[in-house]
Design a protein around this motif. Sequence first.
Motif, PDB file in Angstrom:
ATOM      1  N   SER A 226       0.824  -1.212   0.000  1.00 29.15           N
ATOM      2  CA  SER A 226       0.000   0.000   0.000  1.00 29.15           C
ATOM      3  C   SER A 226       0.859   1.263   0.000  1.00 29.15           C
ATOM      4  O   SER A 226       0.337   2.362  -0.237  1.00 29.15           O
TER       5      SER A 226
ATOM      6  N   SER B  56      -5.717  -6.819  -1.895  1.00 29.66           N
ATOM      7  CA  SER B  56      -5.742  -5.967  -0.700  1.00 29.66           C
ATOM      8  C   SER B  56      -5.416  -6.751   0.564  1.00 29.66           C
ATOM      9  O   SER B  56      -5.119  -6.160   1.609  1.00 29.66           O
TER      10      SER B  56
ATOM     11  N   ALA C   3      -2.113  -5.611   1.596  1.00 34.66           N
ATOM     12  CA  ALA C   3      -1.900  -4.162   1.509  1.00 34.66           C
ATOM     13  C   ALA C   3      -0.927  -3.649   2.558  1.00 34.66           C
ATOM     14  O   ALA C   3      -0.023  -2.861   2.270  1.00 34.66           O
ATOM     15  N   GLU C   4      -1.090  -4.083   3.805  1.00 42.78           N
ATOM     16  CA  GLU C   4      -0.246  -3.581   4.887  1.00 42.78           C
ATOM     17  C   GLU C   4       0.487  -4.712   5.611  1.00 42.78           C
ATOM     18  O   GLU C   4       0.919  -4.539   6.748  1.00 42.78           O
TER      19      GLU C   4
ATOM     20  N   TRP D 270      -0.930   0.635  -6.558  1.00 42.62           N
ATOM     21  CA  TRP D 270      -0.697  -0.795  -6.303  1.00 42.62           C
ATOM     22  C   TRP D 270      -1.937  -1.639  -6.570  1.00 42.62           C
ATOM     23  O   TRP D 270      -1.839  -2.754  -7.076  1.00 42.62           O
TER      24      TRP D 270
END
Length: 546
Positions: free
Chosen positions: A149, A161, A164-165, A154
Amino acid sequence: MSRPSGAGSTARPRGRARPDPRGTVRAGLVASLAVMAASWGVGWLPMTPSSAFSGSTLLVPLRTGLPGVLACAVLLALGTFGLVRAWLRLGRALDGRWEEHAGLPARAAWLWSAPLMLALPIFSRDVFSYLQQGRLLSLGLDPYQSGVSRLSGWFMQGADSLWAESPSPYGPLFLLFAEGIWHVTGGQVELSVTAFRLLALAGLGLCVWALPRLAAPGGRCGPWAVWVVAANPLFLLYMVAGAHNDALMVGLLLAGLALMVRAPRRRVTALWGIVLVALSVAIKPLTALLLPFVGLLLPAGAAPFRPGAPRMRRTRRLGPWITTATAALAVLTVLGALSGLWFGWVRAMTTSGDAAFPYAPAGLVGLALGWAVDAVSPLPARQVAGWFYTALTAVTLAFTAGLALRRRAPEPLAASAAVLVVAILAAPIVQPWYLLWVLPLLACAPRPLPGPADHPRWLGWVTAAAVLVLAAVGVVDQLSVAQWLPLWLVRAVAAAAALGAAAWIVRGDPATAAVFPRGRGAPPDETIEPREPMSAPARPADTVQE
């Protein structure tokens, strides 16, 4: 599956005629071509200018209109289960005469893989996350500290997702590959996917080379191992078509183990085997859990890798473990220095960030526990879930240590499979292709007693049942459908086609129905085997080596 005859047996099957082996390979090729064509309508394709096909007039009718999408969903289901049927029929055709057609399973794996190289990614879109993590590294960011992210665009580049982090769960060697692919292709989608698939093909090639060499010393049937692992539709669909790095991880692991068991008195060759195993750790660090059992295969103090071999005492394991740890540490240190990431993967192994997969029991329990605690206390759900996952990691490490330190040394391949099973059950994320981590180890684990080359029959039909279920999961769950189309309808149609095809395999086709205990097809072909005297083992399998 009916019991196979040993290598060189003069057994003659009787009963219903078997399928033609080469005909089943051709049928599998047709099914693979159908999967390729279907992927153009429901495979993953990011809507980004870097894709040559995202705006293609050829694909627009297949991807944007409901009739085209439904037709491709049905074709994907039929092609997938056509490949499963061809794989099962090939196993039935070769049952009892594996050595006579020893090269056919490998030939089938390569031939069935060829059309999938031209497919859009199916059954997973992790390959786009791979590319973005390579992009992270190329920009000087640490994928073990930063999620994708952090990158502009992206999501439009196709990354899930889910990541994502979350820190990267991959080793430094694979991240170097991903960075290199990003630089070479410039992030162009189709070229990047092809490059990652070439890595998967390298893993397939290592598996095809290693499996017979790893199976034979333990009294297992090498061609059968190639059939059940490398020609397996899950391997082809998830690893090659899905471009997963697990193929390279498993291939390096098996190749390293094969070098070690094929040269029990050649220390240099055994050390090269450790290097390959360490490279598998540098692809996906989970295989670091197997290093204590890899050490048991070293010439220094290790019992020969054969059925009925004596077991090693604890006092004789220290030397092989030190050698294994030193060699692996040296390889990982060099790769850590080259990538600039050093040992950041160690911390990343203990956390999944925000990622928890719906099919993972441990992931669901962790999320539920986090929500429950968050509802009655100031502790955030994410933190509580993270503590729970860390505790499960500790359980996995404790199980590994306890198994390695048993008074009687465990058989290395079976012990490695047990550790991977525990690690999978304790993980917050479980994916269908994780079966392929464990399967080759079980297929090649030595027989308890000496005898003709054989394979574990229970593993054959358990794998067949798992392939049916997990293929259906991929067909229904992993469909890329435009947001204006009813996803529930597409999935329902795909599920109906998949269930119909699976029912035909289990009950309609006599050659495949016989594989399953409750199939209503013809009974398994009976094989008359000449009785062969079995040589008694020199010592019992659980004898402690003095």
